[in-house]
Design a protein around this motif. Structure first.
Motif, PDB file in Angstrom:
ATOM      1  N   LYS A 269       0.850  -1.185   0.000  1.00 54.55           N
ATOM      2  CA  LYS A 269       0.000   0.000   0.000  1.00 54.55           C
ATOM      3  C   LYS A 269       0.890   1.240   0.000  1.00 54.55           C
ATOM      4  CE  LYS A 269      -3.920  -2.156   2.238  1.00 54.55           C
ATOM      5  NZ  LYS A 269      -4.928  -2.077   3.291  1.00 54.55           N
TER       6      LYS A 269
ATOM      7  N   GLU B 299       5.358   3.336  -8.917  1.00 57.12           N
ATOM      8  CA  GLU B 299       3.919   3.379  -8.669  1.00 57.12           C
ATOM      9  C   GLU B 299       3.249   2.444  -9.674  1.00 57.12           C
ATOM     10  OE1 GLU B 299       2.471   7.387  -8.753  1.00 57.12           O
ATOM     11  OE2 GLU B 299       3.876   8.030  -7.197  1.00 57.12           O
TER      12      GLU B 299
ATOM     13  N   LYS C 110      -0.451  -0.250 -10.464  1.00 54.38           N
ATOM     14  CA  LYS C 110      -1.863  -0.508 -10.175  1.00 54.38           C
ATOM     15  C   LYS C 110      -2.119  -1.981 -10.379  1.00 54.38           C
ATOM     16  CE  LYS C 110      -3.544   3.982 -11.633  1.00 54.38           C
ATOM     17  NZ  LYS C 110      -4.490   4.684 -12.490  1.00 54.38           N
TER      18      LYS C 110
ATOM     19  N   PHE D   9      -4.881  -5.620  -8.995  1.00 58.20           N
ATOM     20  CA  PHE D   9      -5.917  -6.147  -8.124  1.00 58.20           C
ATOM     21  C   PHE D   9      -5.607  -7.597  -7.841  1.00 58.20           C
ATOM     22  CE2 PHE D   9      -7.538  -6.949 -12.370  1.00 58.20           C
ATOM     23  CZ  PHE D   9      -8.001  -8.250 -12.289  1.00 58.20           C
TER      24      PHE D   9
ATOM     25  N   GLY E  91     -10.771  -5.680  -7.050  1.00 52.20           N
ATOM     26  CA  GLY E  91     -10.960  -4.232  -7.034  1.00 52.20           C
ATOM     27  C   GLY E  91     -11.885  -3.834  -5.902  1.00 52.20           C
TER      28      GLY E  91
ATOM     29  N   VAL F  60     -13.786   0.030  -9.117  1.00 55.62           N
ATOM     30  CA  VAL F  60     -12.430   0.413  -9.485  1.00 55.62           C
ATOM     31  C   VAL F  60     -11.670  -0.900  -9.690  1.00 55.62           C
ATOM     32  CG1 VAL F  60     -10.319   1.560  -8.736  1.00 55.62           C
ATOM     33  CG2 VAL F  60     -12.542   2.534  -8.148  1.00 55.62           C
TER      34      VAL F  60
ATOM     35  N   PHE G 180      -8.532  -1.445 -10.841  1.00 52.97           N
ATOM     36  CA  PHE G 180      -7.133  -1.437 -10.456  1.00 52.97           C
ATOM     37  C   PHE G 180      -6.926  -0.507  -9.268  1.00 52.97           C
ATOM     38  CE2 PHE G 180      -7.072  -2.626 -14.932  1.00 52.97           C
ATOM     39  CZ  PHE G 180      -6.336  -3.797 -14.848  1.00 52.97           C
ATOM     40  N   VAL G 181      -6.276  -1.034  -8.251  1.00 52.80           N
ATOM     41  CA  VAL G 181      -6.033  -0.300  -7.021  1.00 52.80           C
ATOM     42  C   VAL G 181      -4.585   0.207  -7.036  1.00 52.80           C
ATOM     43  CG1 VAL G 181      -6.008  -0.499  -4.500  1.00 52.80           C
ATOM     44  CG2 VAL G 181      -7.664  -1.815  -5.845  1.00 52.80           C
ATOM     45  N   PRO G 182      -4.344   1.471  -6.665  1.00 55.15           N
ATOM     46  CA  PRO G 182      -2.969   1.989  -6.648  1.00 55.15           C
ATOM     47  C   PRO G 182      -2.123   1.262  -5.605  1.00 55.15           C
ATOM     48  CG  PRO G 182      -4.568   3.767  -6.359  1.00 55.15           C
ATOM     49  CD  PRO G 182      -5.319   2.486  -6.287  1.00 55.15           C
ATOM     50  N   LYS G 183      -0.913   0.891  -6.003  1.00 51.30           N
ATOM     51  CA  LYS G 183       0.053   0.219  -5.129  1.00 51.30           C
ATOM     52  C   LYS G 183       1.441   0.786  -5.415  1.00 51.30           C
ATOM     53  CE  LYS G 183      -2.811  -2.900  -3.459  1.00 51.30           C
ATOM     54  NZ  LYS G 183      -3.078  -3.112  -2.058  1.00 51.30           N
TER      55      LYS G 183
END
Length: 121
Positions: A18, A41, A43, A45, A50, A62, A64-67
């Motif tokens: 995260k 950075e 993205k 899932f 998502g 959503v 794709f989650v930012p990681k």
């Protein structure tokens, strides 16, 4: 310098975490002796596929989650302390904490000096 032909094993550790945990993980890795890293950075899932968001009254998924992806190349001797440091510092106990992958590294070269192997990392 090592004699020609002698190789020490190295590993590449990739951690997907995260974004808000980056500083904690960076500090934990420095404490166990990691001297450098690459951060990207990204993205993605996982099993959850998502998350559901609401924007102006409309619900949508959503995908794709930012990681953040952290990559480090380390001597074999540091693998266990590095894995423990990442797990301890990145963990929130909630879904989406991330994953860690370990790969064998055949060779590394520092372009500026020509150093090879562990000396290059």
């Amino acid at each position: 310098m090592r004699p020609t032909g002698e190789r020490r094993a190295m590993k590449k550790v990739e951690a997907i975490i995260k974004p808000f945990k980056l500083d904690e993980v960076k500090d934990a890795l420095a404490e166990v002796g990691v001297k450098g890293m690459t951060v990207t950075e990204v993205k993605g899932f996982g099993r959850t596929g998502g998350k559901r968001e609401v924007y102006r009254g409309s619900a949508y998924v959503v995908d794709f989650v930012p990681k953040v992806k952290i990559e480090v190349v380390i001597p074999d001797a540091l693998v266990v302390p590095v894995l423990e440091a990442i797990e301890r510092s990145a963990k929130t106990g909630r879904i989406g904490d991330g994953k860690v992958f370990v790969f064998h590294v055949e060779e590394a070269v520092r372009i500026r000096t020509g150093e090879r192997g562990e000396d290059a990392v």
